[in-house]
Scaffold this active site. Structure first.
Site, mmCIF file in Angstrom:
data_model
loop_
_atom_site.group_PDB
_atom_site.id
_atom_site.type_symbol
_atom_site.label_atom_id
_atom_site.label_comp_id
_atom_site.label_asym_id
_atom_site.label_seq_id
_atom_site.Cartn_x
_atom_site.Cartn_y
_atom_site.Cartn_z
ATOM 1 C CB SER A 89 -2.964 -41.616 -70.992
ATOM 2 O OG SER A 89 -3.294 -40.444 -71.420
ATOM 3 C CB THR A 191 2.429 -42.328 -67.975
ATOM 4 O OG1 THR A 191 2.500 -42.002 -69.308
ATOM 5 C CG2 THR A 191 3.407 -43.146 -67.567
ATOM 6 C CB THR A 209 2.159 -45.149 -70.634
ATOM 7 O OG1 THR A 209 1.595 -43.761 -70.898
ATOM 8 C CG2 THR A 209 3.365 -45.456 -71.623
ATOM 9 N NE ARG A 219 6.560 -41.963 -78.198
ATOM 10 C CZ ARG A 219 6.416 -41.562 -77.063
ATOM 11 N NH1 ARG A 219 5.442 -42.844 -76.271
ATOM 12 N NH2 ARG A 219 6.603 -40.789 -76.357
ATOM 13 C CB THR A 242 3.871 -38.522 -65.968
ATOM 14 O OG1 THR A 242 3.086 -38.547 -66.957
ATOM 15 C CG2 THR A 242 4.103 -37.218 -65.320
ATOM 16 N N GLY A 243 4.580 -37.664 -68.776
ATOM 17 C CA GLY A 243 4.941 -36.549 -69.633
ATOM 18 C C GLY A 243 5.958 -37.138 -71.307
HETATM 19 N N1 GLY Z 1 5.604 -40.871 -70.864
HETATM 20 C C1 GLY Z 1 4.995 -41.572 -71.478
HETATM 21 C C2 GLY Z 1 5.404 -41.669 -73.025
HETATM 22 O O1 GLY Z 1 5.782 -40.571 -73.487
HETATM 23 O O2 GLY Z 1 5.104 -42.675 -73.715
#
Ligand code: GLY
Length: 332
Positions: A89, A191, A209, A219, A242-243
């Site tokens: 990631s 991340t 990330t 995106r 994170t997430g």
């Molecule tokens: N938290 C990392 C992402 O959604 O790209």
């Protein structure tokens, strides 16, 4: 695809003792009651990072022990994860988007409130360093895509293929069904966000990330966005996330946490409030996504909270590098 090691061992684990830290008197007494309070003493240096990232925190600690700044520490700490091809990631080896392209996001913030970010960058591993270059060498704060990449090469960054054989294999397997449903804690939530206080008591943070696995081309998540994936105010503290980036973005989570600390909440209380706000706004959807926050205040107190179990974080302080399981909202 294999789960990352941190998912197999989210319980508290000691990761070694290598050096000494100082606990230095601080004029500001605190009403905070976080786990690391020592009366009104500030703990420094200190490093906290998302997930089980002991090599990254160890690198940052080494920088701090050698008198380096918090900014150098978080950059160099994050670079460890960016170079680790087993981290699916972050950086090289990150899982690609739906078209098979690895695209990276990163941002960095220093003690003076300076910020630099890059988004949607291909072919450069150390995007955290590229974000720092944006902060220090350009009149801008954000560069994206091809422009960021071009700037990187001008600054001497190497062009690399970031799609490793194992990430390519995972992507090909995913393409067999092409079902887009991120699996909580498994494929896309590690991340790395890192916060540090140096021996002078100054705070910096960094976040890097490859974003959500199999995202749509173009995106961008929360990680490179100031206030969402990361926020630092050297008078108060810092926070990082994170997430599921889309959910963090909608609540500007890291800025919210720092502002809650400004109003007197502990880092732990502030992280909990930010998670509760995301949950409240999401209706029932929170059952399907993970968000985790970590935070630190000027006294070196830390906090962490997430929606679902298994988020963990690593703290290097007073010579000890330890991973902690975060408390979580969803007890169902
Ligand atoms: N938290 C990392 C992402 O959604 O790209």
């Amino acid at each position: 695809m294999k789960r990352r090691k941190f998912l197999q061992n989210a319980s508290l684990s000691s990761l070694g003792v290598v050096a000494s830290a100082s606990v230095i008197g601080c004029k500001n007494s605190t009403k905070n009651k976080g786990a690391y309070t020592s009366g009104n003493l500030a703990i420094k240096p200190i490093v906290i990072a998302t997930w089980e990232t002991p090599n990254a925190t160890a690198k940052a600690w080494e920088v701090l022990q050698n008198g380096g700044t918090a900014l150098d520490a978080v950059e160099q700490g994050c670079m460890i994860e960016e170079a680790d091809v087993k981290n699916f990631s972050v950086g090289k080896g990150g899982l690609p988007d739906r078209d098979g392209n690895v695209t990276l996001d990163a941002c960095i913030m220093d003690k003076d409130g300076n910020y630099g970010a890059v988004m949607y960058v291909q072919n450069i591993t150390h995007v955290i360093s590229l974000a720092r270059k944006v902060m220090e060498k350009t009149p801008h704060v954000i560069l994206t895509g091809k422009g960021a990449e071009k700037f990187g090469y001008e600054q001497g960054f190497k062009k690399e293929n970031l799609l490793t054989e194992s990430s390519k294999k995972a992507w090909k397997k995913w393409k067999e069904t092409s079902q887009y449903k991120p699996i909580i804690n498994i494929e896309n939530h590690d991340t790395i966000g890192m916060l540090a206080i140096d021996t002078k008591g100054d705070i910096s943070g960094a976040c890097t990330t490859s974003g959500l696995a199999y995202k749509m081309a173009g995106r961008v998540g929360d990680s490179p966005i100031i206030g969402s994936g990361l926020f630092i105010d050297n008078e108060i503290g810092g926070a990082t996330a994170t997430g599921m980036g889309e959910e963090v973005l909608k609540t500007v989570g890291s800025f919210l946490i720092v502002e809650l600390m400004r109003q007197g909440k502990t880092p732990q209380e502030a992280c909990e409030e930010a998670v509760r706000r995301i949950v409240k706004k999401s209706g029932d959807r929170f059952k399907d996504f993970q968000v985790g926050f970590i935070a630190i205040n000027k006294q070196g107190e830390t906090g962490a909270y997430c929606i679902h179990e298994w988020f963990s974080y690593t703290v290097y302080k007073q010579g000890e590098n330890k991973n902690y399981k975060s408390s979580f909202y969803n007890k169902a």
